[in-house]
Structures are given as C-alpha cells and as structure tokens.
Design an enzyme around this catalytic site. Structure first.
Site, PDB file in Angstrom:
ATOM      1  N   ARG A 265       0.809  -1.226   0.000  1.00 39.79           N
ATOM      2  CA  ARG A 265       0.000   0.000   0.000  1.00 39.79           C
ATOM      3  C   ARG A 265       0.839   1.271   0.000  1.00 39.79           C
ATOM      4  O   ARG A 265       0.377   2.320  -0.451  1.00 39.79           O
ATOM      5  CB  ARG A 265      -0.965  -0.013   1.184  1.00 39.79           C
ATOM      6  CG  ARG A 265      -2.039  -1.076   1.054  1.00 39.79           C
ATOM      7  CD  ARG A 265      -3.172  -0.876   2.035  1.00 39.79           C
ATOM      8  NE  ARG A 265      -4.215  -1.881   1.848  1.00 39.79           N
ATOM      9  CZ  ARG A 265      -5.339  -1.930   2.541  1.00 39.79           C
ATOM     10  NH1 ARG A 265      -5.585  -1.003   3.462  1.00 39.79           N
ATOM     11  NH2 ARG A 265      -6.231  -2.870   2.323  1.00 39.79           N
TER      12      ARG A 265
ATOM     13  N   ASP B 251     -15.169   7.905  10.727  1.00 42.74           N
ATOM     14  CA  ASP B 251     -14.025   7.058  10.408  1.00 42.74           C
ATOM     15  C   ASP B 251     -12.769   7.890  10.636  1.00 42.74           C
ATOM     16  O   ASP B 251     -12.826   9.123  10.598  1.00 42.74           O
ATOM     17  CB  ASP B 251     -14.082   6.563   8.964  1.00 42.74           C
ATOM     18  CG  ASP B 251     -13.235   5.312   8.744  1.00 42.74           C
ATOM     19  OD1 ASP B 251     -13.807   4.204   8.762  1.00 42.74           O
ATOM     20  OD2 ASP B 251     -12.008   5.438   8.584  1.00 42.74           O
TER      21      ASP B 251
END
Length: 267
Positions: A36, A136
C-alpha cells in the site's frame, strides 16, 4: 524496482499505526504495508521505506495519506444481514417513540454500512425522524462515502425492493455506477473521528454500531475505546459489534442480547 520493507522499518510503521489509531499490525500485515505504501515511495522518488517514514514524521498531510492507505476498509452493503433484520424487527419497533432516533456508525469506511442502516430505518420507521452519524479515522474513505456513488455491481448486495426505491442507476458519464438517493443521503452525516483519542461533543445515541474494527485492537485498546463510547449510549440503547467480535472482558456495562448485540440497561 520496489525497495524491500525491512523488519525495522515495518516496526516503525506498526508503532505509528498503534499510536495514531490503536491498530495492531501483526507480522502477517507486512506485505500489506509494503504494497500500500509502494506508490508513495515512487511518487516521492524515495529509495527506502525508512526514507518515507522520515518524510511522514515531518509532513502532516503525508502522514494522513499513509494512515488512510494503511487503514483496512473492506465493507459492502448489508454485510452481516442479521444485524439489519434485528434492527428492523426488534430495535426500531421498540424505539418508535424516540424521536429523533440517533445512530452512530463508528467505523463507517466508504459509507456502505451507514447507508444500509439508513435504508433499513427508512423502511421500518417511515416518516419518523432519525439521524445517523457516520465516522471514520480515514479522510479518504469519508470523501468516497459523502459522494454516495458506487459501482453498479455493489448494488447486488442490496435487496431488490430497496435497490429500486433508494438507488439511482447512473446514465451517460455515470453509466456503470449508482447513486444513493437524496432522502437517504440526507439522513447521514459524516465526520472524521479517532476512536483512540478523546471524543468531541457528539451528543447521545440510541444505537451504536462498531463493527469490524476492534479485531485490529489489543484488549486494552478495546476497553479504552468502548469506555469512551458507552457514556454516549442512552440507557436502553443497543451496542452492535461484528459476528467475529465480542465484548467479553471488555466491559460489564452491557448485557448480551444475542451474539454480537448488546443492550445497555435502563436506569
């Protein structure tokens, strides 16, 4: 050629994730971290993950980018559907006199879960008011969630009747995608909240969903997170975790109703 992520470098990123988000990255997550972050190394023409770690220590916006990339965000509409059946058949009827009904989705990711909650409540409560806070830690996923625009294949997880009622099929430049209809979107407010830090003033809630996030926390972090959230849950309210999670040993303030569904005793 992508540099190799050394054990020392991985430990640095792992410690950063724990300090910032309470997420415990085990050795098994090393390929995920490497994969990532590889594009960010290429973007900045860096030769090692150690150099990138130094960059994010000095650059707050890049640190947020790394946090976004390393936050696991797998989700889909009507995931673990028994929770939404229980919401529609048991919780919503019992709370019809509670207006507005307030729900907190504490790990909303790209929005599928809070929009699922909104569709379920719209069907169960009709015109009764309800509000959903969807939070979030990742600003990147919240941007996606606020757009409420998804690939058409993602609609397959939504029951046909609800799909026809609350989803708008894209045409022209939006072909192959669908948009959550405005009456549902207006019920959901998105906000960036770190559950591992002191919480802002959010008010109180009748239902809290905290699903598929505590599996990344240590037991002590679980206790701290739940201890922050529980004062915001009204007496008689419900706290819902995923089927793979449990609050056993985390808190004694909630009563188990059924696997993964807990009830806060009325005063």
């Amino acid at each position: 050629m992508t540099p190799t992520l050394t054990d020392k470098e991985f430990k640095s990123f792992s410690q950063m994730m724990f300090d910032m988000a309470g997420i415990n990255l085990t050795e098994a997550k090393k390929p995920l971290v490497s994969g990532r972050l590889a594009k960010r190394l290429a973007q900045h023409a860096l030769d090692s993950y150690g150099e990138y770690f130094k960059l994010i220590q000095a650059d707050k916006s890049e640190r947020q980018m790394a946090l976004d990339l390393l936050t696991t965000n797998e989700t889909y509409f009507f995931r673990e559907p028994k929770h939404f059946e229980f919401l529609a058949q048991t919780i919503a009827p019992a709370m019809r006199n509670q207006s507005p009904l307030r729900v907190w989705c504490g790990a909303s990711s790209t929005g599928e879960e809070p929009y699922t909650i909104a569709m379920t409540l719209a069907e169960s409560l009709g015109h009764m008011r309800f509000d959903i806070l969807a939070s979030d830690i990742s600003s990147r996923v919240l941007q996606t969630a606020e757009q409420a625009l998804y690939p058409l294949e993602d609609a397959e997880d939504i029951p046909r009747a609800l799909r026809a009622k609350y989803c708008l099929k894209g045409v022209g430049s939006q072909q192959g995608r669908f948009l959550i209809d405005k009456p549902i979107r207006e019920r959901v407010r998105f906000d960036s909240i770190n559950l591992c830090a002191p919480l802002p003033d959010l008010g109180s809630f009748d239902i809290i969903f905290l699903r598929n996030v505590m599996i990344y926390f240590t037991m002590e972090t679980k206790r701290q997170v739940v201890a922050r959230m529980l004062p915001l849950l009204r007496p008689g309210g419900y706290f819902i975790v995923s089927h793979s999670e449990s609050l056993h040993g985390v808190t004694d303030q909630l009563q188990l109703v059924k696997p993964s569904v807990y009830h806060k005793r009325p005063d």
